[in-house]
Design an enzyme around this catalytic site. Structure first.
Site, mmCIF file in Angstrom:
data_model
loop_
_atom_site.group_PDB
_atom_site.id
_atom_site.type_symbol
_atom_site.label_atom_id
_atom_site.label_comp_id
_atom_site.label_asym_id
_atom_site.label_seq_id
_atom_site.Cartn_x
_atom_site.Cartn_y
_atom_site.Cartn_z
ATOM 1 C CD GLU A 31 -3.219 5.567 6.612
ATOM 2 O OE1 GLU A 31 -3.240 5.566 5.372
ATOM 3 O OE2 GLU A 31 -2.267 5.096 7.272
ATOM 4 C CE LYS A 77 -0.345 3.288 4.673
ATOM 5 N NZ LYS A 77 -0.356 3.408 6.121
ATOM 6 C CG ASN A 95 -1.761 1.192 1.404
ATOM 7 O OD1 ASN A 95 -1.833 2.024 0.506
ATOM 8 N ND2 ASN A 95 -2.421 1.313 2.557
HETATM 9 P P1 PGA Z 1 2.458 0.292 7.721
HETATM 10 O O1 PGA Z 1 1.015 0.514 7.039
HETATM 11 O O2 PGA Z 1 3.004 -0.999 7.161
HETATM 12 O O3 PGA Z 1 3.268 1.484 7.289
HETATM 13 O O4 PGA Z 1 2.234 0.213 9.179
HETATM 14 C C1 PGA Z 1 0.142 -0.553 6.825
HETATM 15 C C2 PGA Z 1 -1.123 -0.063 6.193
HETATM 16 O O5 PGA Z 1 -1.565 1.049 6.529
HETATM 17 O O6 PGA Z 1 -1.725 -0.754 5.358
#
Ligand code: PGA
Length: 254
Positions: A100, A10, A8
């Site tokens: 989120e 983001k 992901n």
């Molecule tokens: P992270 O994020 O691996 O940076 O903790 C995981 C996610 O939000 O899918």
């Protein structure tokens, strides 16, 4: 069950950087690993078309996911991207209900349920995220909270519409914090969710996967991913670093 690792990305990378990262990843992966492990990347909407074009042209076996999908089908909804539009790009998956989106964008359980329906109606596999905030874990109320999130997300899903589905346990306190859930905790939640989901008409033992997300890194991946009940991982931060992402994939014992 074939394991799945989803990166992901983001809100990071423009489409040129995304293409570079995809190509670097493809080059770094062990030959034909995608036959044994599903590898999926979820870039920003602006990079979906570029990545899908590279995948098609170079016949890559890496699959593409969107990070979200609209609750609307079409019409006067400025800024939204529909499931049909994503489906036309041959997008295989969509992340839905990421914490989120639930917290920063106030997405409700009802909206998440609509997004799940829109995805399956357009042949996109939903990656349904759920997970508790820290306070609920301390109060020991997290399992009830999680089951409620899961039941709301899948409300009204019919067997004839659903092919595959992925359920991703992402405890909020573990996302981007470096604090990972213990394997025992992840197993406890995922088995509870699996038990609940196995009562649903759409449940298919072969095609319903239960994965973990939240600070997955090369140092904790082997323990999490080699557990029988954990079918894969949703990886945020570490998926932006090809070496770390590949190490996570390699930590799965085949
Ligand atoms: P992270 O994020 O691996 O940076 O903790 C995981 C996610 O939000 O899918």
């Amino acid at each position: 069950m074939k394991k799945i690792i989803i990166g992901n990305w983001k809100l990071n990378l423009d489409h040129l950087e995304a293409i570079q990262l995809l190509q670097k990843l493809n080059y770094s992966l062990d030959v034909d690993i995608e036959e044994k492990i599903d590898i999926v990347l979820a870039p920003s909407h602006t990079s979906l078309r570029s990545l899908q074009t590279v995948v098609d042209t170079d016949k890559l076996k890496i699959q593409i996911s969107s990070q979200d999908v609209s609750g609307y089908l079409n019409g006067p909804y400025t800024g939204e991207v529909s499931a049909a539009q994503l489906s036309k790009l041959n997008i295989s998956y969509s992340i839905i209900g990421h914490s989120e989106r639930r917290t920063v964008f106030n997405e409700s359980d009802e909206l998440i349920n609509t997004k799940v329906h829109n995805s399956v109606d357009n042949n996109i596999i939903p990656i349904i995220c759920f997970g508790e905030p820290d306070e609920l874990r301390t109060n020991n109320e997290f399992l009830r909270f999680i089951l409620n999130q899961v039941n709301s997300a899948v409300k009204g899903l019919r067997k004839d519409k659903v092919d595959e589905i992925i359920f991703a346990y992402e405890p909020i306190w573990a996302i981007g914090t470096g604090k990972v859930a213990s394997v025992e905790d992840a197993i406890q939640v995922l088995s509870t969710v699996k038990e609940e989901v196995s009562k649903k008409s759409f449940f298919d033992e072969e095609k319903t996967r239960f994965i973990y997300g939240g600070s997955v890194s090369p140092s904790n991946a082997a323990e999490l991913l080699n557990s029988k009940i954990i079918d894969g991982a949703l990886v945020g931060g570490a998926s932006l670093d090809v070496e770390k992402f590949v190490q996570i994939i390699r930590s799965i014992k085949l």
